[in-house]
Design a protein around this motif. Sequence first.
Motif, PDB file in Angstrom:
ATOM      1  N   ARG A 163     135.941  -4.128  12.744  1.00  0.00           N
ATOM      2  CA  ARG A 163     134.627  -4.329  12.122  1.00  0.00           C
ATOM      3  C   ARG A 163     134.045  -2.997  11.639  1.00  0.00           C
ATOM      4  N   TYR A 164     133.204  -3.080  10.670  1.00  0.00           N
ATOM      5  CA  TYR A 164     132.422  -1.916  10.233  1.00  0.00           C
ATOM      6  C   TYR A 164     131.190  -2.469   9.517  1.00  0.00           C
ATOM      7  N   ALA A 165     130.180  -1.640   9.404  1.00  0.00           N
ATOM      8  CA  ALA A 165     128.951  -2.077   8.734  1.00  0.00           C
ATOM      9  C   ALA A 165     129.259  -2.183   7.238  1.00  0.00           C
TER      10      ALA A 165
ATOM     11  N   PRO B 219     124.601  -4.856  10.107  1.00  0.00           N
ATOM     12  CA  PRO B 219     123.275  -4.748  10.721  1.00  0.00           C
ATOM     13  C   PRO B 219     122.418  -3.868   9.831  1.00  0.00           C
ATOM     14  N   MET B 220     121.156  -4.199   9.638  1.00  0.00           N
ATOM     15  CA  MET B 220     120.326  -3.396   8.737  1.00  0.00           C
ATOM     16  C   MET B 220     118.891  -3.248   9.223  1.00  0.00           C
ATOM     17  N   GLU B 221     118.445  -2.000   9.165  1.00  0.00           N
ATOM     18  CA  GLU B 221     117.038  -1.694   9.456  1.00  0.00           C
ATOM     19  C   GLU B 221     116.346  -1.124   8.230  1.00  0.00           C
ATOM     20  N   GLY B 222     117.126  -0.919   7.186  1.00  0.00           N
ATOM     21  CA  GLY B 222     116.583  -0.300   5.980  1.00  0.00           C
ATOM     22  C   GLY B 222     115.865  -1.306   5.095  1.00  0.00           C
TER      23      GLY B 222
ATOM     24  N   GLN C 215     119.640  -2.525  -1.401  1.00  0.00           N
ATOM     25  CA  GLN C 215     120.967  -2.552  -0.762  1.00  0.00           C
ATOM     26  C   GLN C 215     121.718  -3.824  -1.183  1.00  0.00           C
TER      27      GLN C 215
ATOM     28  N   ARG D 207     132.278   8.176  16.604  1.00  0.00           N
ATOM     29  CA  ARG D 207     131.635   7.811  17.864  1.00  0.00           C
ATOM     30  C   ARG D 207     131.690   9.003  18.808  1.00  0.00           C
TER      31      ARG D 207
ATOM     32  N   LYS E  79     136.131   5.639  12.405  1.00  0.00           N
ATOM     33  CA  LYS E  79     134.894   5.439  13.167  1.00  0.00           C
ATOM     34  C   LYS E  79     134.414   6.759  13.760  1.00  0.00           C
TER      35      LYS E  79
ATOM     36  N   GLN F 288     124.188  -5.517   0.002  1.00  0.00           N
ATOM     37  CA  GLN F 288     124.572  -6.524   1.000  1.00  0.00           C
ATOM     38  C   GLN F 288     123.620  -7.725   0.976  1.00  0.00           C
TER      39      GLN F 288
ATOM     40  N   LYS G 113     129.343  -2.646   3.379  1.00  0.00           N
ATOM     41  CA  LYS G 113     128.352  -2.318   2.332  1.00  0.00           C
ATOM     42  C   LYS G 113     128.498  -3.238   1.133  1.00  0.00           C
TER      43      LYS G 113
END
Length: 210
Positions: free
Chosen positions: A11-13, A156-159, A68, A200, A198, A70, A15
């Motif tokens: 998985r990855y965020a 996941p998004m907070e923007g 964005q 981390r 990744k 997405q 875009k």
Amino acid sequence: MEKYLENLNWRYATKRYDESKKLSEENLENLKEALRLSASSYGLQPYKILVIEDEEIRKKLRKEAWDQPQITEASQLLIFAAYTEFNQEHLDKFISNTAKTRRMEEKELEGYKNMIENTTLQLPKEQQQIWAAKQAYIALGNLLSAAATFRIDASPMEGFSAEGFDKILNLKEKGLTTAVIAAVGYRSMEDDYQHLAKVRKSKEELFTTI
Ligand SMILES: Cc1cc2nc3c(=O)[nH]c(=O)nc-3n(C[C@H](O)[C@H](O)[C@H](O)COP(=O)(O)O)c2cc1C
């Protein structure tokens, strides 16, 4: 176990999504079920999750989210909307659901209800909203793991502007506010982010055993 960690590495965020690929009804239902099973403080689930498919609404939301891609390209957009306050009605509903589910009398749950009252209803409203948003983030985390397990991409998004989102979705009137959002769907082969390693912290940096 190995497969689970493999999925988390997969998985990855995401875009950029492949707009031609939509989640099947079954996959969407499975994601919803995973979200429904999320843990929360006392099991109160002080949030709603909106599944946005409507293209026009998503175009408007994108403008409130730094444009964005997405937001409009993914199969669905999930809005984790936290309660702006946790009130007596919410608690009564929870107690009645608990009694019904566990075949108990509500009276038997009085002590439990008092305890929840003292720890949640007593909080200032502002704190209640923060607490509710924290619970919504647990559901978000659960979504990311579940989606990876089902090999569904997620972002996941907070923007975004919570105020802008709340207005478009008429959330304030419903006692809700956008806490966090997530897009779900299938990655575009042109999304370069999928090839990045990744980043981390090392286990040594992250963990302390005492
Ligand atoms: C709560 C939260 C909010 C995020 N908001 C955004 C966002 O608005 N836009 C974006 O492109 N990525 C966003 N991300 C993605 C992170 O940048 C990404 O998860 C992080 O860099 C780790 O990479 P990975 O998830 O691809 O492994 C967000 C992630 C989290 C958990």
